[in-house]
Scaffold this motif. Structure first.
Motif, PDB file in Angstrom:
ATOM      1  N   LEU A 160       0.538  -1.225   0.000  1.00  0.00           N
ATOM      2  CA  LEU A 160      -0.217   0.152  -0.129  1.00  0.00           C
ATOM      3  C   LEU A 160       0.809   0.776   0.093  1.00  0.00           C
ATOM      4  N   LEU A 161       0.422   1.887  -0.952  1.00  0.00           N
ATOM      5  CA  LEU A 161       1.829   3.596  -1.006  1.00  0.00           C
ATOM      6  C   LEU A 161       0.169   4.675  -0.249  1.00  0.00           C
ATOM      7  N   ALA A 162       0.405   5.411   0.600  1.00  0.00           N
ATOM      8  CA  ALA A 162      -0.040   6.071   0.877  1.00  0.00           C
ATOM      9  C   ALA A 162       0.369   7.870   0.986  1.00  0.00           C
ATOM     10  N   ASP A 163       0.044   8.313   0.002  1.00  0.00           N
ATOM     11  CA  ASP A 163       0.349  10.121  -0.026  1.00  0.00           C
ATOM     12  C   ASP A 163      -0.300  11.022   0.900  1.00  0.00           C
ATOM     13  N   GLU A 164       0.716  11.297   2.285  1.00  0.00           N
ATOM     14  CA  GLU A 164      -0.735  12.283   2.715  1.00  0.00           C
ATOM     15  C   GLU A 164      -1.848  12.210   3.073  1.00  0.00           C
ATOM     16  N   PRO A 165      -2.053  10.461   3.601  1.00  0.00           N
ATOM     17  CA  PRO A 165      -3.044  10.296   3.772  1.00  0.00           C
ATOM     18  C   PRO A 165      -5.170  10.875   4.690  1.00  0.00           C
ATOM     19  N   THR A 166      -4.163  11.219   5.895  1.00  0.00           N
ATOM     20  CA  THR A 166      -5.117  12.632   6.610  1.00  0.00           C
ATOM     21  C   THR A 166      -4.845  14.345   6.344  1.00  0.00           C
ATOM     22  N   GLY A 167      -3.748  14.434   4.919  1.00  0.00           N
ATOM     23  CA  GLY A 167      -3.454  15.767   4.731  1.00  0.00           C
ATOM     24  C   GLY A 167      -4.799  17.226   4.781  1.00  0.00           C
ATOM     25  N   ASN A 168      -5.763  16.439   4.446  1.00  0.00           N
ATOM     26  CA  ASN A 168      -7.424  16.272   4.511  1.00  0.00           C
ATOM     27  C   ASN A 168      -8.327  16.906   5.630  1.00  0.00           C
ATOM     28  N   LEU A 169      -7.505  16.434   6.350  1.00  0.00           N
ATOM     29  CA  LEU A 169      -9.043  15.386   7.898  1.00  0.00           C
ATOM     30  C   LEU A 169      -7.557  16.527   8.660  1.00  0.00           C
ATOM     31  N   ASP A 170      -9.126  17.200  10.046  1.00  0.00           N
ATOM     32  CA  ASP A 170      -9.227  17.637  11.005  1.00  0.00           C
ATOM     33  C   ASP A 170      -7.950  16.409  11.945  1.00  0.00           C
ATOM     34  N   GLU A 171      -7.437  16.895  13.247  1.00  0.00           N
ATOM     35  CA  GLU A 171      -6.714  15.698  14.188  1.00  0.00           C
ATOM     36  C   GLU A 171      -7.566  14.551  14.106  1.00  0.00           C
ATOM     37  N   ALA A 172      -8.648  14.974  15.306  1.00  0.00           N
ATOM     38  CA  ALA A 172      -9.546  13.642  15.334  1.00  0.00           C
ATOM     39  C   ALA A 172      -9.370  12.979  14.409  1.00  0.00           C
ATOM     40  N   ALA A 173     -10.303  13.682  13.233  1.00  0.00           N
ATOM     41  CA  ALA A 173     -10.664  12.255  11.818  1.00  0.00           C
ATOM     42  C   ALA A 173      -8.971  11.632  12.328  1.00  0.00           C
ATOM     43  N   ALA A 174      -8.169  12.642  11.036  1.00  0.00           N
ATOM     44  CA  ALA A 174      -6.506  11.842  10.924  1.00  0.00           C
ATOM     45  C   ALA A 174      -6.234  10.585  12.341  1.00  0.00           C
ATOM     46  N   ASP A 175      -6.840  11.022  13.350  1.00  0.00           N
ATOM     47  CA  ASP A 175      -6.541  10.106  14.106  1.00  0.00           C
ATOM     48  C   ASP A 175      -6.741   8.566  14.334  1.00  0.00           C
ATOM     49  N   GLN A 176      -8.596   9.050  13.562  1.00  0.00           N
ATOM     50  CA  GLN A 176      -9.493   8.071  13.931  1.00  0.00           C
ATOM     51  C   GLN A 176      -8.229   7.170  12.536  1.00  0.00           C
ATOM     52  N   VAL A 177      -8.459   7.681  11.273  1.00  0.00           N
ATOM     53  CA  VAL A 177      -7.507   7.417  10.145  1.00  0.00           C
ATOM     54  C   VAL A 177      -6.821   6.616  10.407  1.00  0.00           C
ATOM     55  N   ASP A 179      -5.614   5.295  13.072  1.00  0.00           N
ATOM     56  CA  ASP A 179      -5.499   4.364  13.690  1.00  0.00           C
ATOM     57  C   ASP A 179      -6.111   3.016  12.432  1.00  0.00           C
ATOM     58  N   LEU A 180      -7.270   3.341  12.154  1.00  0.00           N
ATOM     59  CA  LEU A 180      -7.937   2.384  12.058  1.00  0.00           C
ATOM     60  C   LEU A 180      -7.054   1.548  10.401  1.00  0.00           C
ATOM     61  N   LEU A 181      -6.326   2.489   9.426  1.00  0.00           N
ATOM     62  CA  LEU A 181      -4.993   2.515   8.642  1.00  0.00           C
ATOM     63  C   LEU A 181      -3.707   1.001   9.067  1.00  0.00           C
ATOM     64  N   GLN A 182      -3.626   1.712  10.273  1.00  0.00           N
ATOM     65  CA  GLN A 182      -2.409   0.944  10.602  1.00  0.00           C
ATOM     66  C   GLN A 182      -3.278  -0.970  11.135  1.00  0.00           C
TER      67      GLN A 182
END
Length: 221
Positions: A160-177, A179-182
């Motif tokens: 899986l290649l991921a390029d700034e996958p949380t760059g468009n999200l706020d911090e709370a949503a980014a943390d959820q994403v 955790d789920l990704l891992q």
């Protein structure tokens, strides 16, 4: 499983040639996670595009398994991406006319590896089971990015290649994403190469590299 050897990439600019990558070497083992860090414009996305065969180096070689990407035609590189890679970008690139379920299964269907049990598992893990019949525009930004991650993992890719996958999200949503990704990476067993400028986003990865002035350097754990 991924090997970049002596990679050089230069782009023309009004001021003259700009060498973005300079004799870069990188290896990633099966099941390993690696964060590639660096400032904006340092060449992180360029390196990721080369790893995916979306672009070719000026010099050096990129191998995915036993396949040297520059030895393949554009059609064969596209087939390799379809069959062995998952791609996640900062922009979600969902198909607006397809439902959540159909977006999720799109890549697996194209690869001929659609798995109903894995699809249902992903929908549950992604927190999207109750939204399976909705369309992307009816989801929040965090939900759309989770769907994009699920789509990439639906065919059970090797990498899986991921390029700034949380760059468009706020911090709370980014943390959820994240955790789920891992969690999903651990469950699927695929390797992960993630580009990010954020130390917080990079922290859960097993290895950390910094791209600076076209060269890679190890970062302390």
């Amino acid at each position: 499983m991924l090997r970049l050897t002596s990679i050089t990439k230069t782009y023309p600019t009004p001021q003259g040639p700009l060498k973005v990558l300079d004799e870069v070497d990188l290896t990633l083992a099966a099941g390993e996670s690696l964060a590639l860090m660096g400032e904006s414009g340092s060449g992180k996305s360029t390196l990721l595009h080369l790893a995916a065969g979306l672009d070719l180096p000026d010099d050096g070689s990129v191998h995915l398994g036993a396949q040297r990407l520059s030895a393949l035609s554009e059609t064969k590189r596209a087939a390799l991406r379809r069959d062995q890679l998952g791609l996640v970008f900062q922009q979600f690139h969902l198909v607006p006319s397809l439902s959540v379920r159909d977006n999720l299964t799109l890549q697996a269907r194209l690869a001929g590896r659609e798995d109903d049990a894995w699809t249902e598992h992903l929908l549950t893990r992604l927190g999207l089971a109750e939204f399976a019949a909705r369309y992307p525009e009816q989801l929040s930004g965090g939900q759309q990015q989770r769907l994009a991650i699920g789509r990439a993992l639906a065919p059970k890719p090797r990498l899986l290649l991921a390029d700034e996958p949380t760059g468009n999200l706020d911090e709370a949503a980014a943390d959820q994403v994240l955790d789920l990704l891992q969690t999903l990476i651990d469950e699927s067993g695929c390797a992960l190469l993630m580009v990010t400028h954020s130390a917080r986003v990079a922290a859960p990865m097993q290895r950390h590299l910094m791209l600076q002035r076209g060269r890679l350097m190890d970062m302390p754990q």
